[in-house]
Scaffold this active site. Structure first.
Site, short mmCIF file in Angstrom:
data_model
loop_
_atom_site.label_atom_id
_atom_site.label_comp_id
_atom_site.label_asym_id
_atom_site.label_seq_id
_atom_site.Cartn_x
_atom_site.Cartn_y
_atom_site.Cartn_z
N LYS A 141 -0.92 -6.50 9.16
CA LYS A 141 -0.78 -5.72 10.39
C LYS A 141 -0.54 -6.64 11.59
O LYS A 141 -0.96 -7.79 11.60
CB LYS A 141 -2.09 -4.95 10.65
CG LYS A 141 -2.29 -3.74 9.80
CD LYS A 141 -3.55 -2.99 10.23
CE LYS A 141 -3.78 -1.77 9.36
NZ LYS A 141 -2.70 -0.76 9.46
N ARG A 155 -3.83 5.61 0.34
CA ARG A 155 -3.34 6.57 -0.65
C ARG A 155 -3.52 6.05 -2.07
O ARG A 155 -3.68 6.84 -3.02
CB ARG A 155 -1.87 6.91 -0.34
CG ARG A 155 -0.98 5.71 -0.28
CD ARG A 155 0.39 6.01 0.34
NE ARG A 155 0.33 6.13 1.80
CZ ARG A 155 1.39 6.37 2.57
NH1 ARG A 155 2.58 6.56 2.04
NH2 ARG A 155 1.24 6.46 3.88
N1 BES Z 1 -5.67 2.61 8.06
C1 BES Z 1 -4.29 2.68 8.37
C2 BES Z 1 -3.94 3.86 9.28
C3 BES Z 1 -4.49 3.79 10.68
C4 BES Z 1 -3.91 2.96 11.61
C5 BES Z 1 -5.54 4.61 11.06
C6 BES Z 1 -4.40 2.93 12.90
C7 BES Z 1 -6.03 4.58 12.35
C8 BES Z 1 -5.45 3.73 13.27
C9 BES Z 1 -3.46 2.84 7.10
O1 BES Z 1 -3.95 2.18 5.98
C10 BES Z 1 -2.11 2.31 7.39
O2 BES Z 1 -1.99 1.13 7.55
N2 BES Z 1 -1.12 3.19 7.43
C11 BES Z 1 0.22 2.83 7.69
C12 BES Z 1 1.07 3.52 6.66
C13 BES Z 1 2.46 2.96 6.55
C14 BES Z 1 2.41 1.53 6.03
C15 BES Z 1 3.26 3.83 5.64
C16 BES Z 1 0.57 3.28 9.09
O3 BES Z 1 0.09 4.35 9.53
O4 BES Z 1 1.29 2.55 9.77
MN MN Z 2 -3.24 0.19 5.88
#
Ligand code: BES
Ligand code: MN
Ligand code: ZN
Length: 514
Positions: A292, A366
């Site tokens: 991230k 997921r």
């Molecule tokens: N835990 C995150 C989603 C999230 C991000 C929740 C910020 C709350 C605040 C999740 O695991 C994630 O990284 N999701 C990605 C999915 C994408 C890679 C398809 C996202 O939302 O960017």
């Molecule tokens: Mn994630």
């Protein structure tokens, strides 16, 4: 410990440190409010004339108490009558408690005022006679939720912490005391459960890893007489939980699949269901190899909020209706980059036999949820609800006040929706547009875990989970709602317990009458 009690006296007769007076809409000084104003020597009217009694929802003003048997009056604005609902009433209770932060208050009295009449008129509640009890429940829940202070987890002292109330009195002239007492008790237990979830969620990743979360679950199971099974990596491998293990393998802190149950194995509840609640337990989400951006990455300690919520919810159900059949499954992992991490392009086999190409290691929720859903089905679950901080996209779509809901078939979605209405929580359904699944086609596997096409990513997150739903299933995405980035009048910054009450209401619909 907070003691709750009900008095049927008039609000000007109840001794306390603070008497809270909710006002729906603009104040009109008639009836009891006129009497309160008279006994404060016109203080309330004077404040209103001076423009000090804001009527914006959750504005709260401290006033001198004149001849009343209290030290201060706290006038709290309930906002417009039209939009007054159960959530508002919970938040009013919390606002009252938080507005008193840093003050010495041991005995807090809250007068119901017009809240029961307006809550009924707004259609939030059908049966007229339960109005006062419902408001008492929601206010008690709010006060106890409002007393939650996340800064106290690690600090010895917190400035302006909400006061420790010894005695919370609901002032309800003419009400059925016994019914209101039961209602307040129910509200308190709901709130205590939400607060348990909040602490598990707010705790730092160096303080709560998957093993630590499993230990907490075990302690909760022991004190509530619940069955618990914690699956370690060796057994997960034998079982074939390839998606779960793919996420957990990047960290030195090994994963745990936490499984808790009240009632017997596969036992049906009064609604003929064996309900499973499943919560995403990513104790830290760095993104893994698909690392991230560092902006606000520290929030990803709260990527375990779904797990925290289901673990707390099964305890709350056990406290309110022991023995009610309910399964809770919380896959707990850390998503980290490292020499053992899953790489983009890796192909894994899910517990249900489907083969998945992990093209983005940051779409990890997921993966662990899919295996947890299959495992719940193996244990006899007939209905699933999962809760997860699954996407950032849901926050862009619905913001911090509305949880995204997905599911099939529609009557199961409807049941979860009704449970949320009873709980005073806001959900909005996102469609599962089947065609979008094509964009997750994989050359090597059955499908990808994340679409290379960004559009519709919220829908696609639901479509992915659907591949693991062999029974009626609802998915609640709390990626926007799970925690607040800034404090509110009714809640501090951090995890807020969202969906705990919905899960508890849903499970209690299957409780046998005691
Ligand atoms: N835990 C995150 C989603 C999230 C991000 C929740 C910020 C709350 C605040 C999740 O695991 C994630 O990284 N999701 C990605 C999915 C994408 C890679 C398809 C996202 O939302 O960017
Ligand atoms: Mn994630
Ligand atoms: Zn995540």
């Amino acid at each position: 410990m907070i003691q709750t009690r009900v008095v049927t006296d008039q609000p000007w007769e109840v001794p306390a440190d603070v008497l809270a007076v909710p006002i729906v809409g603009a104040p009109s000084f008639t009836g009891p409010l006129d009497e309160l104003d008279r006994r404060t020597d016109g203080e309330l009217r004077a404040l209103a004339a001076f423009g000090e009694l804001g009527s914006k929802r959750y504005e709260a003003t401290l006033a001198a108490a004149g001849d009343l048997p209290v030290s201060r009056i706290l006038v709290v604005a309930a906002g417009p009558a039209e939009s007054l609902d159960r959530e508002t009433v919970v938040r009013l209770g919390a606002t009252i408690e938080r507005r008193l932060g840093g003050r010495s208050v041991r005995r807090l009295a809250i007068w119901l005022g017009d809240l029961p009449a307006h809550l009924e008129a707004s259609g939030s509640n059908g049966a007229g006679s339960v109005g006062a009890a419902l408001v008492a429940e929601l206010l008690a829940r709010g006060v106890v939720e409002g007393s939650y202070e996340p800064q106290a987890i690690y600090r010895d002292s917190v400035d302006d912490a909400p006061p420790a109330i010894d005695e919370l009195t609901i002032v309800a002239p003419g009400a059925d005391k016994a019914a209101l007492n039961r209602a307040m008790e129910r509200g308190r237990i709901f709130a205590e459960g939400a607060n348990v979830a909040r602490t598990l969620s707010n705790r730092a990743s160096n303080d709560l890893d998957p093993i630590g979360l499993a230990d907490e679950a075990r302690a909760i199971a022991e004190r509530n007489d619940l069955w618990i099974d914690v699956i370690e990596p060796d057994r997960a491998r034998e079982l074939g939980m390839g998606m779960f293990l793919a996420v957990g393998r990047g960290s030195d802190n090994p994963p745990r699949m936490i499984v808790m149950r009240s009632g017997g194995e596969g036992e049906k509840d009064a609604r003929g269901r064996h309900l499973a609640i499943i919560g995403k337990g990513v104790c830290f989400d760095s993104g893994g190899i698909s690392l991230k951006n560092p902006d606000r990455m520290e929030e990803m300690k709260m990527d375990k909020t779904g797990a925290a919520t289901v673990i707390a919810a099964i305890e709350t159900v056990a406290r309110l209706a022991p023995g009610t059949p309910l399964l809770a499954v919380a896959p707990a992992v850390e998503n980290m980059p490292g020499p053992h991490s899953t790489r983009p392009g890796d192909v894994v086999r899910a517990l249900n036999g489907k083969v998945v190409e992990v093209n983005n290691t940051d779409a990890e929720g997921r993966l662990i949820l899919g295996d947890a859903m299959t495992y719940a089905e193996r244990l006899g679950a007939t209905h699933l609800v999962d809760v997860a901080t699954l996407t950032g996209a849901v926050a862009r779509a619905l913001g911090e006040l509305v949880t995204g809901m997905f599911g099939t078939p529609q009557d199961w979605v409807g049941e979860v929706d009704s449970a949320a209405a009873r709980a005073g929580e806001r959900l909005w359904q996102i469609p599962l547009v089947e065609e979008y699944m094509n964009e997750m086609d994989s050359w090597y596997a059955d499908f990808l875990n994340s679409s290379p096409v960004g559009e519709g990513s919220l829908v696609k997150s639901g479509l992915f989970l659907r591949q693991f739903a062999a029974v009626p299933w609802v998915h609640l995405d709390i990626g926007g709602t799970g925690y607040f980035r800034k404090s509110k009048p009714y809640a501090p910054r951090g995890s807020n317990g969202v969906t705990h009450a919905t899960l508890v209401e849903l499970a209690l619909a299957g409780a046998r009458p005691s």
